[in-house]
Design a protein around this motif. Structure first.
Motif, PDB file in Angstrom:
ATOM      1  N   GLU A  18     -23.642 -18.989 -31.127  1.00 17.54           N
ATOM      2  CA  GLU A  18     -24.491 -20.138 -30.829  1.00 17.54           C
ATOM      3  C   GLU A  18     -25.504 -19.877 -29.733  1.00 17.54           C
ATOM      4  O   GLU A  18     -26.568 -20.467 -29.745  1.00 17.54           O
ATOM      5  N   LYS A  19     -25.200 -19.014 -28.800  1.00 14.84           N
ATOM      6  CA  LYS A  19     -26.126 -18.767 -27.699  1.00 14.84           C
ATOM      7  C   LYS A  19     -27.235 -17.787 -28.103  1.00 14.84           C
ATOM      8  O   LYS A  19     -28.205 -17.621 -27.395  1.00 14.84           O
ATOM      9  N   LEU A  20     -27.087 -17.155 -29.257  1.00 17.68           N
ATOM     10  CA  LEU A  20     -28.106 -16.220 -29.723  1.00 17.68           C
ATOM     11  C   LEU A  20     -29.268 -16.971 -30.363  1.00 17.68           C
ATOM     12  O   LEU A  20     -29.091 -18.028 -30.948  1.00 17.68           O
ATOM     13  N   THR A  21     -30.455 -16.372 -30.261  1.00 16.65           N
ATOM     14  CA  THR A  21     -31.638 -16.944 -30.891  1.00 16.65           C
ATOM     15  C   THR A  21     -32.303 -15.883 -31.756  1.00 16.65           C
ATOM     16  O   THR A  21     -32.220 -14.682 -31.459  1.00 16.65           O
ATOM     17  N   LEU A  39     -28.673 -17.417 -40.823  1.00 17.56           N
ATOM     18  CA  LEU A  39     -28.587 -17.481 -39.361  1.00 17.56           C
ATOM     19  C   LEU A  39     -27.936 -18.784 -38.915  1.00 17.56           C
ATOM     20  O   LEU A  39     -27.071 -18.789 -38.038  1.00 17.56           O
ATOM     21  N   LYS A  40     -28.349 -19.884 -39.530  1.00 24.52           N
ATOM     22  CA  LYS A  40     -27.776 -21.191 -39.174  1.00 24.52           C
ATOM     23  C   LYS A  40     -26.279 -21.198 -39.454  1.00 24.52           C
ATOM     24  O   LYS A  40     -25.489 -21.664 -38.642  1.00 24.52           O
ATOM     25  N   ARG A  41     -25.907 -20.655 -40.605  1.00 20.72           N
ATOM     26  CA  ARG A  41     -24.485 -20.582 -40.979  1.00 20.72           C
ATOM     27  C   ARG A  41     -23.688 -19.771 -39.961  1.00 20.72           C
ATOM     28  O   ARG A  41     -22.524 -20.047 -39.690  1.00 20.72           O
ATOM     29  N   ALA A  42     -24.341 -18.751 -39.384  1.00 19.97           N
ATOM     30  CA  ALA A  42     -23.688 -17.904 -38.376  1.00 19.97           C
ATOM     31  C   ALA A  42     -23.760 -18.534 -36.978  1.00 19.97           C
ATOM     32  O   ALA A  42     -23.267 -17.955 -36.016  1.00 19.97           O
ATOM     33  N   GLY A  43     -24.395 -19.702 -36.878  1.00 19.44           N
ATOM     34  CA  GLY A  43     -24.477 -20.385 -35.588  1.00 19.44           C
ATOM     35  C   GLY A  43     -25.596 -19.897 -34.694  1.00 19.44           C
ATOM     36  O   GLY A  43     -25.567 -20.102 -33.483  1.00 19.44           O
ATOM     37  N   VAL A  44     -26.609 -19.238 -35.275  1.00 25.51           N
ATOM     38  CA  VAL A  44     -27.716 -18.707 -34.486  1.00 25.51           C
ATOM     39  C   VAL A  44     -28.904 -19.665 -34.567  1.00 25.51           C
ATOM     40  O   VAL A  44     -29.385 -19.974 -35.658  1.00 25.51           O
ATOM     41  N   LYS A  45     -29.364 -20.113 -33.408  1.00 28.50           N
ATOM     42  CA  LYS A  45     -30.557 -20.959 -33.356  1.00 28.50           C
ATOM     43  C   LYS A  45     -31.745 -20.097 -33.764  1.00 28.50           C
ATOM     44  O   LYS A  45     -31.898 -18.981 -33.270  1.00 28.50           O
ATOM     45  N   ASN A  46     -32.579 -20.608 -34.694  1.00 24.50           N
ATOM     46  CA  ASN A  46     -33.671 -19.757 -35.165  1.00 24.50           C
ATOM     47  C   ASN A  46     -34.935 -20.530 -35.493  1.00 24.50           C
ATOM     48  O   ASN A  46     -34.905 -21.734 -35.695  1.00 24.50           O
ATOM     49  N   GLU A  47     -36.022 -19.781 -35.518  1.00 21.65           N
ATOM     50  CA  GLU A  47     -37.332 -20.290 -35.912  1.00 21.65           C
ATOM     51  C   GLU A  47     -37.920 -19.295 -36.885  1.00 21.65           C
ATOM     52  O   GLU A  47     -37.470 -18.155 -36.963  1.00 21.65           O
ATOM     53  N   ALA A  48     -38.968 -19.738 -37.610  1.00 19.27           N
ATOM     54  CA  ALA A  48     -39.608 -18.836 -38.567  1.00 19.27           C
ATOM     55  C   ALA A  48     -41.118 -18.932 -38.467  1.00 19.27           C
ATOM     56  O   ALA A  48     -41.662 -19.993 -38.155  1.00 19.27           O
ATOM     57  N   PHE A  65     -36.583 -14.253 -28.031  1.00 21.17           N
ATOM     58  CA  PHE A  65     -35.507 -14.284 -29.015  1.00 21.17           C
ATOM     59  C   PHE A  65     -34.628 -13.055 -28.834  1.00 21.17           C
ATOM     60  O   PHE A  65     -35.107 -11.997 -28.438  1.00 21.17           O
ATOM     61  N   ASP A  66     -33.342 -13.205 -29.148  1.00 21.35           N
ATOM     62  CA  ASP A  66     -32.429 -12.057 -29.086  1.00 21.35           C
ATOM     63  C   ASP A  66     -32.682 -11.108 -30.255  1.00 21.35           C
ATOM     64  O   ASP A  66     -32.562  -9.894 -30.127  1.00 21.35           O
ATOM     65  N   ILE A  67     -33.017 -11.694 -31.420  1.00 20.16           N
ATOM     66  CA  ILE A  67     -33.183 -10.931 -32.657  1.00 20.16           C
ATOM     67  C   ILE A  67     -34.494 -11.345 -33.317  1.00 20.16           C
ATOM     68  O   ILE A  67     -34.822 -12.535 -33.358  1.00 20.16           O
ATOM     69  N   ILE A  68     -35.204 -10.366 -33.854  1.00 24.07           N
ATOM     70  CA  ILE A  68     -36.386 -10.653 -34.667  1.00 24.07           C
ATOM     71  C   ILE A  68     -36.180  -9.964 -36.009  1.00 24.07           C
ATOM     72  O   ILE A  68     -35.990  -8.743 -36.064  1.00 24.07           O
ATOM     73  N   LEU A  69     -36.157 -10.755 -37.088  1.00 23.88           N
ATOM     74  CA  LEU A  69     -36.067 -10.203 -38.438  1.00 23.88           C
ATOM     75  C   LEU A  69     -37.494 -10.086 -38.950  1.00 23.88           C
ATOM     76  O   LEU A  69     -38.151 -11.089 -39.231  1.00 23.88           O
ATOM     77  N   MET A  70     -37.998  -8.873 -39.050  1.00 19.92           N
ATOM     78  CA  MET A  70     -39.423  -8.623 -39.288  1.00 19.92           C
ATOM     79  C   MET A  70     -39.687  -7.986 -40.653  1.00 19.92           C
ATOM     80  O   MET A  70     -39.263  -6.859 -40.907  1.00 19.92           O
TER      81      MET A  70
END
Length: 138
Positions: A18-21, A39-48, A65-70
């Motif tokens: 949950e604390k990951l973005t 990401l939502k299912r894994a509890g990760v706050k995200n934007e697109a 963000f902690d992670i960027i899916l590029m």
């Protein structure tokens, strides 16, 4: 009041993501929806965002963000161009190249500064492996 605070803590799963973005960068709306859902299912706050320029701009605005899916192949600014720009800005997020490109393009993507490469769309198993690496490095 102490009991209410204790109860709140029990609601959060241990080692929660949950604390990951995360930021999803892809011009394909369906892929964005799939990755955001995982990401939502894994509890990760995200934007697109829809392209590399939007990814750079959101970082210029101060968001991190902690992670960027590029993705790589996008209009306006490719994933390779965006990754180079983000790294030159000092962005240390874990950037995962998520695309379906040739081996030569993959190597160019790696040289640009991505941390990992996966074929899109991601599965929950692959995403969980990525999250485990990010959590371990925090």
């Amino acid at each position: 009041m102490g009991n209410q605070e204790k109860g709140k803590g029990l609601m959060e799963p241990e080692n929660s993501a949950e604390k990951l973005t995360a930021l999803v960068v892809d011009d394909d709306k369906l892929v964005r929806m799939i990755h955001q859902g995982l990401l939502k299912r894994a509890g990760v706050k995200n934007e697109a965002v829809k392209n590399g320029k939007e990814a750079v701009d959101i970082h210029y605005s101060g968001q991190r963000f902690d992670i960027i899916l590029m993705d790589n192949e996008m209009p306006i600014m490719t994933g390779i161009e965006a990754t180079k720009k983000l790294r030159s800005m000092g962005i240390l997020s874990r950037i995962i190249g998520v695309s379906s490109c040739t081996e030569a393009e993959k190597q160019e993507f790696m040289k640009a500064g991505i941390d990992d490469y996966q074929v899109k769309p991601l599965t929950i198993g692959v995403l969980n492996s990525i999250l485990d690496v990010v959590k371990a490095s925090k």
